[in-house]
Design a protein around this motif. Structure first.
Motif, PDB file in Angstrom:
ATOM      1  N   ASP A 196       0.751  -1.158  -0.048  1.00 31.18           N
ATOM      2  CA  ASP A 196      -0.032  -0.136   0.183  1.00 31.18           C
ATOM      3  C   ASP A 196       0.883   1.247   0.020  1.00 31.18           C
ATOM      4  OD1 ASP A 196      -1.093   0.127   3.417  1.00 31.18           O
ATOM      5  OD2 ASP A 196       0.580  -0.853   2.507  1.00 31.18           O
ATOM      6  N   SER A 197       0.287   2.337  -0.856  1.00 26.66           N
ATOM      7  CA  SER A 197       1.076   3.377  -0.851  1.00 26.66           C
ATOM      8  C   SER A 197       1.209   4.525   0.324  1.00 26.66           C
ATOM      9  CB  SER A 197       0.754   4.361  -2.168  1.00 26.66           C
ATOM     10  OG  SER A 197      -0.727   4.384  -2.007  1.00 26.66           O
TER      11      SER A 197
ATOM     12  N   ARG B 131       4.947   3.394 -10.376  1.00 25.95           N
ATOM     13  CA  ARG B 131       4.026   2.302 -10.853  1.00 25.95           C
ATOM     14  C   ARG B 131       2.965   2.071  -9.752  1.00 25.95           C
ATOM     15  NH1 ARG B 131       9.169   1.903 -11.939  1.00 25.95           N
ATOM     16  NH2 ARG B 131       9.728   1.164  -9.906  1.00 25.95           N
ATOM     17  N   GLN B 132       1.794   1.958 -10.141  1.00 22.65           N
ATOM     18  CA  GLN B 132       0.609   2.182  -9.258  1.00 22.65           C
ATOM     19  C   GLN B 132      -0.502   1.235  -9.619  1.00 22.65           C
ATOM     20  OE1 GLN B 132      -0.786   6.088  -7.846  1.00 22.65           O
ATOM     21  NE2 GLN B 132      -2.945   5.514  -8.601  1.00 22.65           N
TER      22      GLN B 132
ATOM     23  N   LEU C 254       7.918  -3.292  -8.364  1.00 16.04           N
ATOM     24  CA  LEU C 254       7.118  -2.903  -7.222  1.00 16.04           C
ATOM     25  C   LEU C 254       6.028  -1.901  -7.533  1.00 16.04           C
ATOM     26  CD1 LEU C 254       6.804  -2.803  -4.011  1.00 16.04           C
ATOM     27  CD2 LEU C 254       8.571  -1.034  -4.085  1.00 16.04           C
ATOM     28  N   TYR C 255       4.875  -2.283  -6.847  1.00 10.81           N
ATOM     29  CA  TYR C 255       3.865  -1.431  -7.443  1.00 10.81           C
ATOM     30  C   TYR C 255       3.043  -0.842  -6.055  1.00 10.81           C
ATOM     31  CZ  TYR C 255       3.345  -3.026 -12.185  1.00 10.81           C
ATOM     32  OH  TYR C 255       3.529  -3.267 -13.463  1.00 10.81           O
ATOM     33  N   GLY C 256       2.756   0.356  -6.022  1.00 11.02           N
ATOM     34  CA  GLY C 256       2.213   1.073  -4.772  1.00 11.02           C
ATOM     35  C   GLY C 256       0.568   0.758  -4.913  1.00 11.02           C
ATOM     36  N   ALA C 257      -0.199   0.409  -4.002  1.00 12.99           N
ATOM     37  CA  ALA C 257      -1.657   0.156  -4.139  1.00 12.99           C
ATOM     38  C   ALA C 257      -2.156   1.296  -3.610  1.00 12.99           C
ATOM     39  CB  ALA C 257      -2.085  -1.058  -3.514  1.00 12.99           C
ATOM     40  N   VAL C 258      -3.542   1.816  -4.497  1.00 16.07           N
ATOM     41  CA  VAL C 258      -4.220   2.719  -3.936  1.00 16.07           C
ATOM     42  C   VAL C 258      -5.763   2.455  -4.176  1.00 16.07           C
ATOM     43  CG1 VAL C 258      -5.259   5.135  -4.612  1.00 16.07           C
ATOM     44  CG2 VAL C 258      -2.716   4.635  -4.844  1.00 16.07           C
TER      45      VAL C 258
END
Length: 277
Positions: free
Chosen positions: A140-141, A189-190, A158-162
């Motif tokens: 999570d971001s 990257r989201q 690596l992805y940030g979750a929103v």
């Protein structure tokens, strides 16, 4: 009735408005037994009748996980050949980490679960990535956005979750932006996850037979977190009655979020390129 009196249920709230709990049988001439019997036949879910007509809490398989089905996840292990490894991380002062082995048929075997202090996360995440050859990570971001951006500079997958309340059919979508040094803009990257649809999808996945969790020291905590959030009905801003997931006032749901992020990371495996990035 002549021997009854109103008794305030919450007299110490400090509000001008006080609530009184009225059971159906407190007003038998208004809410009759025949009416309740008739009403009980009009709901598709018995829990709705208990909630709305009797005013009592009730759960069923549509609103929450049972302990039995969660314990069953620990009873088996994935027997497939994994084609990729992924991580899901729920952020906080203590970070909750799942490492999963993804199978070619959509299976997911959680092979490692760990709580990591925030100050050690960057180092420990890299160690776990190297140990398990994890190709995609979703975390999570918020609220540690700067930490996420710094870690993304060294991890292209690596992805940030929103979370969102999107009304679209899709459960998730991704945004990828290249760095632009001239504008002082870093790469990003989201993954945008429709929160309610995401947890609905996890519930369906848990019950699909494609998820297993290796027995570990966090078993009881994982089960408690997975059972804490409930799927309830409420009206949205458009006055539509929809399902939403909410945790209890005193409970914790970190492992539940970590599982959702791991599940999403497995969905993103085809975007990861080579065997190890």
């Amino acid at each position: 009735p002549e021997h009854r009196q109103w008794v305030i249920k919450n007299p110490d709230t400090g509000n001008d408005v006080h609530g009184y709990q009225v059971q159906p049988f407190d007003a038998p001439s208004t809410i009759t037994v025949p009416y309740l019997v008739s009403a009980s036949t009009e709901y598709q879910r018995y829990a709705d009748f208990i909630n709305f007509n009797l005013g009592l809490p009730a759960e069923d398989k549509e609103t929450s996980f049972s302990r039995e089905e969660l314990e069953a996840l620990f009873a088996t292990q994935g027997t497939f050949t994994a084609y990729g490894y992924v991580m899901g991380i729920d952020m906080g002062l203590d970070c909750y980490v799942h490492v999963g082995a993804a199978g070619p048929g959509g299976q997911l075997d959680i092979i490692h679960s760990e709580r990591v202090p925030l100050g050690l996360l960057k180092k420990r995440k890299q160690e776990l990535k190297s140990q398990y050859k994890a190709r995609v990570t979703v975390m999570d971001s918020q609220p540690y956005f700067d930490l996420l951006m710094g870690m993304q500079a060294h991890d292209k997958n690596l992805y940030g979750a929103v979370y969102s309340n999107s009304k679209d059919i899709e459960i998730y979508s991704t945004q990828i932006r290249d760095a632009d040094p001239e504008k002082g803009r870093p790469e990003m990257r989201q993954i945008d996850i429709s929160r309610s649809k995401g947890f609905d999808s996890v519930m369906e996945f848990v019950r699909s037979g494609n998820l297993a969790i290796r027995d570990n020291q966090h078993k009881e905590s994982i089960i408690a977190h997975m059972m804490d959030m409930k799927r309830i009905k409420e009206f949205n801003e458009d006055n539509d009655l929809v399902f939403v997931w909410k945790k209890s006032s005193k409970g914790h749901d970190h492992w539940h979020h970590a599982l959702l992020y791991t599940y999403m990371a497995a969905k993103l495996l085809p975007t990861a390129g080579g065997l190890f990035n």
